[in-house]
Design a protein around this motif. Structure first.
Motif, PDB file in Angstrom:
ATOM      1  N   LEU A  68       0.610  -1.055  -0.132  1.00 33.20           N
ATOM      2  CA  LEU A  68      -0.062   0.452   0.246  1.00 33.20           C
ATOM      3  C   LEU A  68       0.652   1.128  -0.055  1.00 33.20           C
ATOM      4  O   LEU A  68       0.367   2.231   0.300  1.00 33.20           O
ATOM      5  N   VAL A  69       2.307   1.420  -0.231  1.00 35.32           N
ATOM      6  CA  VAL A  69       3.738   2.196  -0.002  1.00 35.32           C
ATOM      7  C   VAL A  69       3.774   2.404  -0.492  1.00 35.32           C
ATOM      8  O   VAL A  69       4.084   1.560  -1.650  1.00 35.32           O
ATOM      9  N   ASN A  70       3.664   3.228  -1.418  1.00 39.44           N
ATOM     10  CA  ASN A  70       4.482   3.774  -2.464  1.00 39.44           C
ATOM     11  C   ASN A  70       6.275   4.092  -1.810  1.00 39.44           C
ATOM     12  O   ASN A  70       6.754   4.544  -1.647  1.00 39.44           O
ATOM     13  N   TYR A  71       6.885   3.203  -2.740  1.00 43.15           N
ATOM     14  CA  TYR A  71       8.496   3.321  -2.913  1.00 43.15           C
ATOM     15  C   TYR A  71       8.989   3.659  -4.028  1.00 43.15           C
ATOM     16  O   TYR A  71       9.067   3.458  -5.014  1.00 43.15           O
ATOM     17  N   ILE A  72      10.621   4.380  -2.936  1.00 42.18           N
ATOM     18  CA  ILE A  72      11.334   4.979  -3.743  1.00 42.18           C
ATOM     19  C   ILE A  72      12.921   4.802  -3.687  1.00 42.18           C
ATOM     20  O   ILE A  72      12.661   6.155  -2.497  1.00 42.18           O
ATOM     21  N   GLU A  73      13.666   4.288  -3.688  1.00 45.77           N
ATOM     22  CA  GLU A  73      15.422   4.597  -3.195  1.00 45.77           C
ATOM     23  C   GLU A  73      15.533   6.209  -3.956  1.00 45.77           C
ATOM     24  O   GLU A  73      14.992   6.959  -5.137  1.00 45.77           O
ATOM     25  N   SER A  74      15.808   7.164  -2.644  1.00 40.20           N
ATOM     26  CA  SER A  74      16.122   8.432  -2.773  1.00 40.20           C
ATOM     27  C   SER A  74      16.665   8.963  -4.065  1.00 40.20           C
ATOM     28  O   SER A  74      16.964   9.917  -4.455  1.00 40.20           O
ATOM     29  N   ILE A  75      17.809   7.739  -4.287  1.00 33.50           N
ATOM     30  CA  ILE A  75      19.212   8.203  -5.042  1.00 33.50           C
ATOM     31  C   ILE A  75      18.148   8.638  -6.234  1.00 33.50           C
ATOM     32  O   ILE A  75      19.181   8.952  -7.262  1.00 33.50           O
ATOM     33  N   HIS A  76      17.358   8.376  -7.195  1.00 30.22           N
ATOM     34  CA  HIS A  76      16.568   7.915  -7.988  1.00 30.22           C
ATOM     35  C   HIS A  76      15.675   8.873  -8.445  1.00 30.22           C
ATOM     36  O   HIS A  76      15.509   9.175  -9.546  1.00 30.22           O
ATOM     37  N   PHE A  77      15.506   9.666  -7.201  1.00 30.36           N
ATOM     38  CA  PHE A  77      15.244  11.422  -7.371  1.00 30.36           C
ATOM     39  C   PHE A  77      15.973  12.335  -8.464  1.00 30.36           C
ATOM     40  O   PHE A  77      15.737  13.218  -8.751  1.00 30.36           O
ATOM     41  N   GLY A  78      16.815  11.758  -8.692  1.00 32.57           N
ATOM     42  CA  GLY A  78      18.284  12.717  -8.884  1.00 32.57           C
ATOM     43  C   GLY A  78      19.245  13.043  -7.746  1.00 32.57           C
ATOM     44  O   GLY A  78      19.212  13.494  -6.949  1.00 32.57           O
ATOM     45  N   PRO A  79      20.285  13.449  -9.105  1.00 27.56           N
ATOM     46  CA  PRO A  79      21.251  14.198  -7.183  1.00 27.56           C
ATOM     47  C   PRO A  79      21.208  15.978  -7.415  1.00 27.56           C
ATOM     48  O   PRO A  79      21.967  16.427  -7.029  1.00 27.56           O
ATOM     49  N   ARG A  80      20.266  16.419  -8.189  1.00 29.74           N
ATOM     50  CA  ARG A  80      20.184  18.525  -7.548  1.00 29.74           C
ATOM     51  C   ARG A  80      19.070  18.458  -7.067  1.00 29.74           C
ATOM     52  O   ARG A  80      17.552  18.044  -7.919  1.00 29.74           O
ATOM     53  N   PRO A  81      18.232  19.308  -6.449  1.00 25.45           N
ATOM     54  CA  PRO A  81      17.381  19.860  -5.640  1.00 25.45           C
ATOM     55  C   PRO A  81      15.884  20.161  -7.003  1.00 25.45           C
ATOM     56  O   PRO A  81      15.060  19.710  -5.676  1.00 25.45           O
ATOM     57  N   PRO A  82      16.449  20.694  -7.160  1.00 26.47           N
ATOM     58  CA  PRO A  82      15.173  21.324  -8.052  1.00 26.47           C
ATOM     59  C   PRO A  82      14.303  19.696  -8.318  1.00 26.47           C
ATOM     60  O   PRO A  82      13.069  19.369  -8.927  1.00 26.47           O
ATOM     61  N   GLU A  83      15.017  18.874  -8.941  1.00 24.86           N
ATOM     62  CA  GLU A  83      14.428  17.201  -9.333  1.00 24.86           C
ATOM     63  C   GLU A  83      13.978  16.825  -8.456  1.00 24.86           C
ATOM     64  O   GLU A  83      12.865  15.859  -8.576  1.00 24.86           O
ATOM     65  N   ARG A  84      14.510  16.614  -7.138  1.00 17.21           N
ATOM     66  CA  ARG A  84      13.918  16.554  -6.207  1.00 17.21           C
ATOM     67  C   ARG A  84      12.210  17.663  -5.930  1.00 17.21           C
ATOM     68  O   ARG A  84      11.787  16.412  -5.381  1.00 17.21           O
ATOM     69  N   VAL A  85      12.962  18.776  -5.814  1.00 19.34           N
ATOM     70  CA  VAL A  85      10.879  18.853  -5.038  1.00 19.34           C
ATOM     71  C   VAL A  85      10.020  18.758  -6.128  1.00 19.34           C
ATOM     72  O   VAL A  85       8.953  18.261  -5.673  1.00 19.34           O
ATOM     73  N   ALA A  86      10.894  18.684  -7.663  1.00 19.61           N
ATOM     74  CA  ALA A  86       9.457  18.482  -8.829  1.00 19.61           C
ATOM     75  C   ALA A  86       8.337  17.090  -8.384  1.00 19.61           C
ATOM     76  O   ALA A  86       7.717  16.662  -8.658  1.00 19.61           O
ATOM     77  N   ALA A  87      10.204  15.915  -7.344  1.00 21.39           N
ATOM     78  CA  ALA A  87       8.752  14.273  -7.446  1.00 21.39           C
ATOM     79  C   ALA A  87       8.238  14.455  -6.542  1.00 21.39           C
ATOM     80  O   ALA A  87       6.926  14.100  -6.709  1.00 21.39           O
ATOM     81  N   PHE A  88       8.610  15.657  -5.665  1.00 15.23           N
ATOM     82  CA  PHE A  88       7.222  15.557  -4.651  1.00 15.23           C
ATOM     83  C   PHE A  88       6.217  16.766  -5.027  1.00 15.23           C
ATOM     84  O   PHE A  88       5.451  16.380  -4.580  1.00 15.23           O
ATOM     85  N   ASN A  89       6.862  17.380  -5.531  1.00 11.16           N
ATOM     86  CA  ASN A  89       5.470  18.488  -5.824  1.00 11.16           C
ATOM     87  C   ASN A  89       4.183  17.340  -6.955  1.00 11.16           C
ATOM     88  O   ASN A  89       3.345  17.187  -6.766  1.00 11.16           O
ATOM     89  N   ARG A  90       5.068  16.638  -7.634  1.00 14.56           N
ATOM     90  CA  ARG A  90       4.797  15.394  -8.726  1.00 14.56           C
ATOM     91  C   ARG A  90       3.226  14.621  -7.797  1.00 14.56           C
ATOM     92  O   ARG A  90       2.756  14.508  -8.164  1.00 14.56           O
ATOM     93  N   TYR A  91       4.673  13.977  -7.186  1.00 12.61           N
ATOM     94  CA  TYR A  91       3.954  13.577  -6.090  1.00 12.61           C
ATOM     95  C   TYR A  91       2.640  14.050  -5.013  1.00 12.61           C
ATOM     96  O   TYR A  91       1.193  12.710  -5.022  1.00 12.61           O
ATOM     97  N   TRP A  92       2.199  15.023  -4.766  1.00 16.21           N
ATOM     98  CA  TRP A  92       1.498  15.626  -3.850  1.00 16.21           C
ATOM     99  C   TRP A  92       0.409  16.479  -5.135  1.00 16.21           C
ATOM    100  O   TRP A  92      -0.643  15.858  -4.542  1.00 16.21           O
ATOM    101  N   ARG A  93       0.677  17.055  -6.458  1.00 15.39           N
ATOM    102  CA  ARG A  93      -0.925  17.104  -7.002  1.00 15.39           C
ATOM    103  C   ARG A  93      -1.353  15.638  -7.535  1.00 15.39           C
ATOM    104  O   ARG A  93      -2.947  15.870  -7.647  1.00 15.39           O
ATOM    105  N   GLN A  94      -0.808  14.225  -7.579  1.00 16.00           N
ATOM    106  CA  GLN A  94      -1.417  13.417  -7.648  1.00 16.00           C
ATOM    107  C   GLN A  94      -2.378  12.729  -7.181  1.00 16.00           C
ATOM    108  O   GLN A  94      -3.320  11.965  -7.140  1.00 16.00           O
ATOM    109  N   HIS A  95      -1.965  13.116  -5.572  1.00 15.38           N
ATOM    110  CA  HIS A  95      -2.971  12.630  -4.554  1.00 15.38           C
ATOM    111  C   HIS A  95      -3.353  13.468  -4.086  1.00 15.38           C
ATOM    112  O   HIS A  95      -4.384  13.136  -2.900  1.00 15.38           O
ATOM    113  N   VAL A  96      -3.180  14.608  -4.164  1.00 19.76           N
ATOM    114  CA  VAL A  96      -3.825  16.049  -2.658  1.00 19.76           C
ATOM    115  C   VAL A  96      -5.100  15.480  -2.961  1.00 19.76           C
ATOM    116  O   VAL A  96      -5.938  14.991  -4.286  1.00 19.76           O
TER     117      VAL A  96
END
Length: 328
Positions: A68-96
């Motif tokens: 029931l949990v969505n898992y992803i290794e942190s390393i797959h979110f990309g090496p740069r902060p904007p990629e990580r922020v964008a991934a969190f934003n996409r997840y929130w928008r998909q599940h809000v």
């Protein structure tokens, strides 16, 4: 045991940003398992982004509820902060949810090992900026810090970038928390270091924008930047220079130089009348602005195309420094 929660400002169902310092597998599970189980029990979406070892620990502990949990290794979110922020934003928008009583839960463990000093500084800034970037969301985020792998100065910075700390069976307000608009890593002044050597300099206004693009393209070519990356960099610099003209002083100064394996470009504008001037925060541009808000969108594009974008703005002067790794 229910996941600990105390409210420190804001609405109970608003953005929550907590840090959890742990030093063993048992301590990780003591924090993560209640957080995830409570979310699942409330029907809230849960994303666990951490190390592969922690994902296995958490999945094994959840048993039948693990899928029931969505898992992803942190390393797959990309090496740069904007990629990580964008991934969190996409997840929130998909599940809000329209249900204001529900959170979108994210267990968000960054990867600190193997990063350069500059990269660590950028990630500290990102940790702080999240408080402003997601302030209008219902994300509940816990960021774990493993003392077996993370340097003490990074743990200290976490106390300044997270409003709350998960401490065993309780949550406490972080006395060291610093407003993201005032945050600078290591408590320094936040000033950008001066260029090494003598940079190439070009003063520009709207009529010189083609010359700006030509200068950046030529400089990148002379220093062996691959063509595709050079094109991206020219586009990013053009966006920032255009912002300086349209939203700043109407003119600016461009500086180009290299340091080790990086090409750096800095765009600065200085207004003479600060009466209507608005400071540009260092966390601007992490999320795309509204299509008609060109300044925000231009900075967002620059963050997507560059390896690092640094912003300093004070007393009518705004500087945007862009970094590009020259290696393929």
């Amino acid at each position: 045991m229910a996941s600990p929660r105390v409210q420190v400002g804001g609405e109970p169902n608003g953005f929550v940003h907590q840090a959890s310092v742990y030093g063993s597998d048992e301590e990780f599970l003591a924090m993560a398992l209640p957080f995830v189980e409570d979310g699942l029990g409330l029907g809230e979406p849960v994303l666990a982004t951490t190390t592969s070892a922690n994902i296995r620990l958490l999945s094994d502990a959840l048993g039948a509820r693990a899928p029931l949990v969505n898992y992803i290794e942190s390393i797959h979110f990309g090496p740069r902060p904007p990629e990580r922020v964008a991934a969190f934003n996409r997840y929130w928008r998909q599940h809000v949810s329209t249900d204001s009583g529900r959170h979108v839960r994210i267990l968000a463990e960054p990867i600190w090992t193997g990063r350069s000093e500059r990269e660590v500084t950028a990630w500290k800034y990102m940790d702080s900026s999240v408080n402003a970037i997601f302030s209008a969301t219902n994300v509940w985020m816990i960021c774990p810090y493993d003392t077996r792998a993370v340097d003490p100065d990074i743990v200290d910075a976490a106390r300044r970038t997270h409003p709350e700390l998960v401490m065993r069976d309780a949550v406490v307000a972080s006395a060291a928390y610093t407003d993201p608009a005032l945050f600078h890593p290591d408590g320094d002044s936040g000033d950008l270091p001066p260029p090494r050597g003598r940079p190439a300099t070009l003063h520009f206004d709207v009529d010189q924008l083609p010359a700006v693009r030509d200068e950046v393209s030529s400089y990148a070519g002379r220093h062996g930047v691959p063509h595709a990356r050079a094109v991206d960099f020219v586009f990013a610099v053009n966006e920032v220079a255009t912002n300086a003209i349209e939203h700043g002083a109407g003119h600016g100064t461009l500086r180009l130089w290299t340091e080790q394996d990086e090409l750096l470009c800095e765009v600065t504008d200085q207004v003479t009348d600060t009466a209507g001037w608005r400071r540009l925060h260092h966390f601007a541009g992490y999320l795309p602005g509204h299509p008609i808000e060109s300044r925000g969108r231009g900075l967002w594009l620059a963050r997507q195309l560059c390896d690092l974008v640094e912003i300093r703005s004070d007393n009518g002067r705004t500087t945007v420094r862009m970094h590009l790794t020259m290696r393929p």
